[in-house]
Design a protein around this motif. Structure first.
Motif, short mmCIF file in Angstrom:
data_model
loop_
_atom_site.label_atom_id
_atom_site.label_comp_id
_atom_site.label_asym_id
_atom_site.label_seq_id
_atom_site.Cartn_x
_atom_site.Cartn_y
_atom_site.Cartn_z
N TRP A 26 -0.11 -73.21 47.35
CA TRP A 26 -1.32 -73.30 46.16
C TRP A 26 -2.25 -72.33 45.74
O TRP A 26 -2.62 -71.90 44.77
N GLY A 48 -6.27 -81.99 48.68
CA GLY A 48 -5.93 -83.23 48.13
C GLY A 48 -4.33 -83.38 47.75
O GLY A 48 -3.55 -84.41 48.23
N MET A 49 -3.62 -82.38 47.50
CA MET A 49 -2.32 -82.32 47.32
C MET A 49 -1.71 -82.61 48.61
O MET A 49 -0.55 -83.38 48.71
N SER A 50 -1.94 -82.13 49.70
CA SER A 50 -1.64 -82.27 51.22
C SER A 50 -1.42 -83.90 51.57
O SER A 50 -0.68 -84.33 52.02
N LEU A 51 -2.93 -84.38 51.17
CA LEU A 51 -3.30 -85.82 51.30
C LEU A 51 -2.13 -86.57 50.51
O LEU A 51 -1.54 -87.61 51.07
N ALA A 52 -1.90 -86.32 49.34
CA ALA A 52 -1.07 -86.97 48.48
C ALA A 52 0.46 -87.19 48.74
O ALA A 52 1.08 -88.07 48.79
N LEU A 53 0.82 -86.11 49.54
CA LEU A 53 2.28 -85.84 49.98
C LEU A 53 2.45 -86.27 51.35
O LEU A 53 3.46 -86.29 52.00
N GLY A 55 2.15 -89.02 52.86
CA GLY A 55 2.84 -90.43 52.94
C GLY A 55 4.39 -90.16 52.73
O GLY A 55 5.25 -90.79 53.44
N HIS A 145 4.54 -79.60 37.42
CA HIS A 145 4.94 -80.72 38.08
C HIS A 145 6.27 -80.39 38.89
O HIS A 145 6.49 -80.72 39.86
N ILE A 148 5.37 -78.62 41.93
CA ILE A 148 5.26 -79.61 42.95
C ILE A 148 6.46 -80.15 43.68
O ILE A 148 6.51 -80.30 44.74
#
Length: 256
Positions: A26, A48-53, A55, A145, A148
């Motif tokens: 990033w 935030g991206m790490s938290l989103a991924l 799961g 996108h 990612i």
């Protein structure tokens, strides 16, 4: 409740492992990783991206997060992989700047310079303009996108806990540099042809009229025709770059 609290250290360790790779990528992504974006903002976006991924990718890193003795080594390896992937994206994005530099040289506009924070030095105005326009077109086409998605796919190609071969990374970097260079030359191809034809015509004119000051006539004409050609071809240049970037993202570093 006790089991949930006991699971917190494992989840935090998993998040750190993910953040090492995703955060490193990033920090080097176009627009997101520019120096004009404050460092804390970039860190928060990466977190935030790490938290989103977490799961989605958490089950892949949880076994390594449980190994306390190897946690630091795993994070360092993931950080290196992230930096390598981000560097490859940077290299391919430089194709737009290289094309702009070639165009500036061909139309006699290379002396118009400005400071480019992306390279930390002076760059031709057209190179900066085309690089910014190419980045905006990539975002408008939704390529961020794909970046990612490719980061997620990188966990299939470079699983957590494995150390990629330096020879493979070197070969991938060389191939990426070659792809970026060939893309830059292909984007600037009309201007290379224009420069050859214009200079041949200029040489013939100098032969036919030796007493005429060709330079004072040719330089403004070169700028005028070159900028007109740029206005006609800029849309094609940007759409071609976007398509090439999309194709490389789909099968570039994740197939190293």
């Amino acid at each position: 409740m006790t089991a949930l609290i006991a699971d917190v250290p494992l989840q935090v360790a998993s998040l750190l492992i993910l953040f090492a790779r995703i955060g490193a990528v990033w920090m080097l992504l176009p627009m997101f990783g520019e120096d004009s974006v404050p460092g804390p903002v970039r860190l928060l976006m990466a977190l935030g991206m790490s938290l989103a991924l977490l799961g989605l990718l958490g089950p892949r890193v949880t076994p390594f997060a449980a190994q306390d003795s190897a946690l630091v080594a795993t994070i360092l390896v993931e950080l290196g992989i992230g930096l390598a992937i981000g560097s490859l994206i940077r290299i391919i994005m430089q194709a737009a700047s290289m094309a702009g530099a070639i165009i500036s040289m061909q139309i006699g506009f290379s002396s118009a310079l400005l400071f480019d924070p992306a390279v930390g030095g002076q760059t031709p105005v057209l190179a900066r303009l085309i690089a910014l326009a190419a980045t905006l077109v990539c975002f408008a086409a939704g390529l961020h996108h794909q970046w990612i998605a490719a980061i997620v796919r990188s966990y299939d190609c470079f699983p957590v806990g494995t150390v990629p071969s330096p020879q493979d990374w070197a070969a991938l970097a060389i191939a990426t540099v070659g792809t970026a260079t060939s893309l830059a030359v292909s984007l600037a191809a009309p201007f290379i042809v224009f420069g050859i034809l214009f200079n041949v015509a200029l040489g013939l004119s100098a032969r036919l009229a030796p007493a005429l000051q060709i330079f004072f006539i040719a330089q403004p004409l070169n700028l005028l025709l070159g900028l007109a050609l740029l206005g006609v071809t800029l849309g094609t240049i940007l759409s071609t770059f976007s398509a090439a970037m999309s194709a490389w993202t789909a099968g570039g570093w994740t197939h190293g």
